[in-house]
Design an enzyme around this catalytic site. Structure first.
Site, PDB file in Angstrom:
ATOM      1  N   CYS A 116       0.865  -1.069   0.076  1.00 16.50           N
ATOM      2  CA  CYS A 116      -0.236  -0.112  -0.079  1.00 16.50           C
ATOM      3  C   CYS A 116       0.835   1.320  -0.045  1.00 16.50           C
ATOM      4  O   CYS A 116       0.220   2.465  -0.349  1.00 16.50           O
ATOM      5  CB  CYS A 116      -0.870   0.163   1.229  1.00 16.50           C
ATOM      6  SG  CYS A 116      -1.848  -1.657   1.446  1.00 16.50           S
ATOM      7  N   HIS A 256      -3.470   6.594   2.872  1.00 18.11           N
ATOM      8  CA  HIS A 256      -3.907   5.599   2.421  1.00 18.11           C
ATOM      9  C   HIS A 256      -5.052   5.087   3.101  1.00 18.11           C
ATOM     10  O   HIS A 256      -5.434   5.330   4.372  1.00 18.11           O
ATOM     11  CB  HIS A 256      -2.786   4.433   2.820  1.00 18.11           C
ATOM     12  CG  HIS A 256      -3.340   2.998   2.576  1.00 18.11           C
ATOM     13  ND1 HIS A 256      -3.932   2.612   1.294  1.00 18.11           N
ATOM     14  CD2 HIS A 256      -2.999   2.150   3.376  1.00 18.11           C
ATOM     15  CE1 HIS A 256      -4.193   1.403   1.328  1.00 18.11           C
ATOM     16  NE2 HIS A 256      -3.929   0.925   2.533  1.00 18.11           N
ATOM     17  N   ASN A 286     -10.123  -0.779   0.752  1.00 18.05           N
ATOM     18  CA  ASN A 286      -8.652  -0.609   0.775  1.00 18.05           C
ATOM     19  C   ASN A 286      -8.414  -1.118  -0.773  1.00 18.05           C
ATOM     20  O   ASN A 286      -8.598  -2.253  -1.071  1.00 18.05           O
ATOM     21  CB  ASN A 286      -7.982  -1.462   1.728  1.00 18.05           C
ATOM     22  CG  ASN A 286      -6.523  -1.482   1.688  1.00 18.05           C
ATOM     23  OD1 ASN A 286      -6.081  -1.002   0.729  1.00 18.05           O
ATOM     24  ND2 ASN A 286      -6.123  -1.751   2.880  1.00 18.05           N
TER      25      ASN A 286
HETATM   26  N1  ACO Z   1     -17.802  -9.561   9.951  1.00 19.04           N
HETATM   27  C1  ACO Z   1     -18.196  -9.825  11.226  1.00 19.04           C
HETATM   28  N2  ACO Z   1     -17.340  -9.993  12.207  1.00 19.04           N
HETATM   29  C2  ACO Z   1     -16.219 -10.238  11.660  1.00 19.04           C
HETATM   30  C3  ACO Z   1     -15.526  -9.682  10.405  1.00 19.04           C
HETATM   31  C4  ACO Z   1     -16.549  -9.515   9.363  1.00 19.04           C
HETATM   32  N3  ACO Z   1     -16.496  -9.187   8.164  1.00 19.04           N
HETATM   33  N4  ACO Z   1     -14.326  -9.773  10.425  1.00 19.04           N
HETATM   34  C5  ACO Z   1     -13.980 -10.184  11.585  1.00 19.04           C
HETATM   35  N5  ACO Z   1     -14.855 -10.352  12.433  1.00 19.04           N
HETATM   36  C6  ACO Z   1     -14.928 -10.772  13.794  1.00 19.04           C
HETATM   37  C7  ACO Z   1     -13.733 -11.471  14.491  1.00 19.04           C
HETATM   38  O1  ACO Z   1     -13.879 -12.828  14.036  1.00 19.04           O
HETATM   39  C8  ACO Z   1     -13.520 -11.262  15.767  1.00 19.04           C
HETATM   40  O2  ACO Z   1     -14.556 -11.977  16.244  1.00 19.04           O
HETATM   41  P1  ACO Z   1     -14.389 -12.917  17.715  1.00 19.04           P
HETATM   42  O3  ACO Z   1     -14.319 -11.686  18.650  1.00 19.04           O
HETATM   43  O4  ACO Z   1     -15.668 -13.565  17.972  1.00 19.04           O
HETATM   44  O5  ACO Z   1     -13.074 -13.348  17.436  1.00 19.04           O
HETATM   45  C9  ACO Z   1     -14.258  -9.827  15.976  1.00 19.04           C
HETATM   46  O6  ACO Z   1     -14.909  -9.475  14.622  1.00 19.04           O
HETATM   47  C10 ACO Z   1     -13.219  -8.575  16.164  1.00 19.04           C
HETATM   48  O7  ACO Z   1     -12.203  -8.795  15.329  1.00 19.04           O
HETATM   49  P2  ACO Z   1     -10.801  -7.971  15.447  1.00 19.04           P
HETATM   50  O8  ACO Z   1      -9.960  -8.634  14.472  1.00 19.04           O
HETATM   51  O9  ACO Z   1     -10.486  -7.738  16.735  1.00 19.04           O
HETATM   52  O10 ACO Z   1     -11.816  -6.536  14.885  1.00 19.04           O
HETATM   53  P3  ACO Z   1     -11.208  -5.137  14.746  1.00 19.04           P
HETATM   54  O11 ACO Z   1     -11.964  -4.024  15.313  1.00 19.04           O
HETATM   55  O12 ACO Z   1      -9.293  -5.306  14.826  1.00 19.04           O
HETATM   56  O13 ACO Z   1     -11.233  -4.857  12.984  1.00 19.04           O
HETATM   57  C11 ACO Z   1      -9.885  -4.930  11.068  1.00 19.04           C
HETATM   58  C12 ACO Z   1     -10.542  -5.723  12.134  1.00 19.04           C
HETATM   59  C13 ACO Z   1     -11.054  -4.157  10.151  1.00 19.04           C
HETATM   60  C14 ACO Z   1      -9.146  -5.817   9.939  1.00 19.04           C
HETATM   61  C15 ACO Z   1      -8.997  -3.823  11.610  1.00 19.04           C
HETATM   62  O14 ACO Z   1      -8.084  -4.645  12.592  1.00 19.04           O
HETATM   63  C16 ACO Z   1      -8.212  -3.199  10.375  1.00 19.04           C
HETATM   64  O15 ACO Z   1      -8.543  -2.597   9.874  1.00 19.04           O
HETATM   65  N6  ACO Z   1      -6.659  -3.370  10.761  1.00 19.04           N
HETATM   66  C17 ACO Z   1      -5.865  -2.830   9.817  1.00 19.04           C
HETATM   67  C18 ACO Z   1      -5.868  -3.215   8.338  1.00 19.04           C
HETATM   68  C19 ACO Z   1      -4.913  -2.648   7.410  1.00 19.04           C
HETATM   69  O16 ACO Z   1      -4.534  -1.627   7.579  1.00 19.04           O
HETATM   70  N7  ACO Z   1      -4.440  -3.076   6.435  1.00 19.04           N
HETATM   71  C20 ACO Z   1      -3.560  -2.442   5.463  1.00 19.04           C
HETATM   72  C21 ACO Z   1      -2.434  -3.079   4.825  1.00 19.04           C
HETATM   73  S1  ACO Z   1      -3.366  -4.284   3.750  1.00 19.04           S
HETATM   74  C22 ACO Z   1      -2.057  -4.085   2.356  1.00 19.04           C
HETATM   75  O17 ACO Z   1      -0.952  -4.034   2.501  1.00 19.04           O
HETATM   76  C23 ACO Z   1      -2.612  -4.768   1.060  1.00 19.04           C
END
Ligand code: ACO
Length: 331
Positions: A116, A256, A286
């Site tokens: 990214c 980003h 994204n």
């Molecule tokens: N729908 C419903 N529930 C979901 C989903 C979904 N799509 N995805 C995850 N959950 C659940 C998980 O299973 C978890 O359930 P559990 O508590 O029963 O285990 C719960 O939601 C919370 O999961 P977390 O991972 O703690 O959720 P978080 O609030 O951290 O959000 C996310 C996850 C959106 C991925 C966030 O961490 C994020 O945006 N991270 C950064 C990603 C990023 O910036 N990437 C950039 C680089 S990518 C690249 O280089 C191409």
């Protein structure tokens, strides 16, 4: 560090696939809800390439729009750099496919993978060629087909990404305008947090993936989240401080787009209001290296940027990598 420079963006353009996948569409495919996706990420919909639609074609369209905006022809280009982590082929490169697609017969061409952060890395590399006088006009494209690399059953990742392309033509600009500084960096020891295997998949990586296809994207979202918020603050401040500018001198930050909560967290740490941080994540999700040029294009065409405005571009991603840039808009 580039203390002074006279290269900048002469033209900018973007292209997003026509097909739209909404959160409600995802509700029918994986165990998720519109409410979860909207609240946790800020994404409502994303653009998706059809199975038989190659990624480089949107790169070609974005490039043609950037050339038109610059008032230049494809034959004026000396070099094409395509930032991508999802090329159609490893060879020919996306840059060669785009070179052929636009008819840039005189241009050299190579791809650059910094996930990214790829657009800022590519802009930095392009700047070195222009500043030394080796090349005059360089096309930089961020072009991604992330939905082709997803595990469509992994709700943790599949709902976050979309496809898209953004392009900029770089070249000499009036003294004092253009790209004033860029900073790029990498934290390889954190690389295991975002993986997309290609020619080699080890057992540990295979075990993370539930389906049969092991060459799909995987991410530890919460680890990346923590890195992202800190590096957005660090990268923004570093790029400004090195050239003696302050956040008050900046009209708009174009970051980003990975998660609206990352943007809000970074804005809070930087002490700026959210209207100073551009966001279009709601529409596209994204789109990795395409995210910053598409955002810049939207901001420019939406009338949010005028000649003389100072902008900060800042991104992070797989590698892990990060990059930031300060631009005094010259158009
Ligand atoms: N729908 C419903 N529930 C979901 C989903 C979904 N799509 N995805 C995850 N959950 C659940 C998980 O299973 C978890 O359930 P559990 O508590 O029963 O285990 C719960 O939601 C919370 O999961 P977390 O991972 O703690 O959720 P978080 O609030 O951290 O959000 C996310 C996850 C959106 C991925 C966030 O961490 C994020 O945006 N991270 C950064 C990603 C990023 O910036 N990437 C950039 C680089 S990518 C690249 O280089 C191409």
């Amino acid at each position: 560090m580039n203390k002074t420079c006279s290269y900048g963006i002469l033209g900018i353009g973007s292209c997003l696939p026509e097909k739209i996948l909404t959160n409600f569409d995802w509700e029918k495919m994986v165990d998720t809800t519109d409410e979860w996706i909207t609240k946790r990420t800020g994404i409502s919909e994303r653009r998706v390439l059809e199975k038989n639609e190659p990624g480089h074609e949107i790169g070609v369209k974005a490039a043609k729009r950037a050339l038109e905006d610059a008032g230049l022809n494809a034959e004026d280009l000396d070099l094409i750099i395509v930032a991508t982590e999802t090329p159609d082929y490893l060879t020919p490169s996306m840059s060669c496919l785009i070179q052929n697609g636009i008819g840039a017969k005189k241009a050299a061409a190579f791809d650059l993978n910094a996930a990214c952060s790829g657009f800022i890395y590519s802009m930095t590399v392009a700047g070195q060629f222009i500043k030394t006088g080796m090349y005059k006009h360089i096309l930089v494209v961020g072009c991604e087909s992330l939905t082709k690399a997803m595990d469509w059953n992994d709700r943790n990742t599949c709902v976050l990404f979309g496809d898209g392309a953004g392009a900029a033509v770089l070249g000499p600009v009036e003294e004092g305008y253009g790209v004033l500084n860029t900073c790029i960096g990498a934290v390889g020891e954190m690389g295991h947090n975002i993986t997309l295997p290609c020619c080699y998949v080890n057992e540990a990586e295979a075990a993370k993936r539930q389906g049969e296809d092991k060459r799909v994207f995987w991410m530890d979202g919460s680890e990346v989240f923590k890195f992202a918020v800190k590096i957005m603050e660090y990268g923004t401040n570093k790029a400004l401080e090195e050239i003696g500018l302050k956040l008050d001198d900046v009209k708009l930050i174009v970051p980003h787009q990975a998660n609206i909560r990352i943007l809000e967290g970074a804005a809070k740490r930087l002490g700026v209001t959210s209207d100073k941080v551009f966001s279009n994540i709601q529409k596209y999700g994204n789109i990795s290296s395409a995210s910053i040029p598409v955002g810049l294009n939207d901001a420019y065409r939406g009338g949010k940027i005028n000649k003389g405005d100072n902008l900060v571009l800042v991104g992070f991603g797989g590698g892990l990598t990060w990059g930031s840039a300060v631009i005094k808009w010259s158009k």
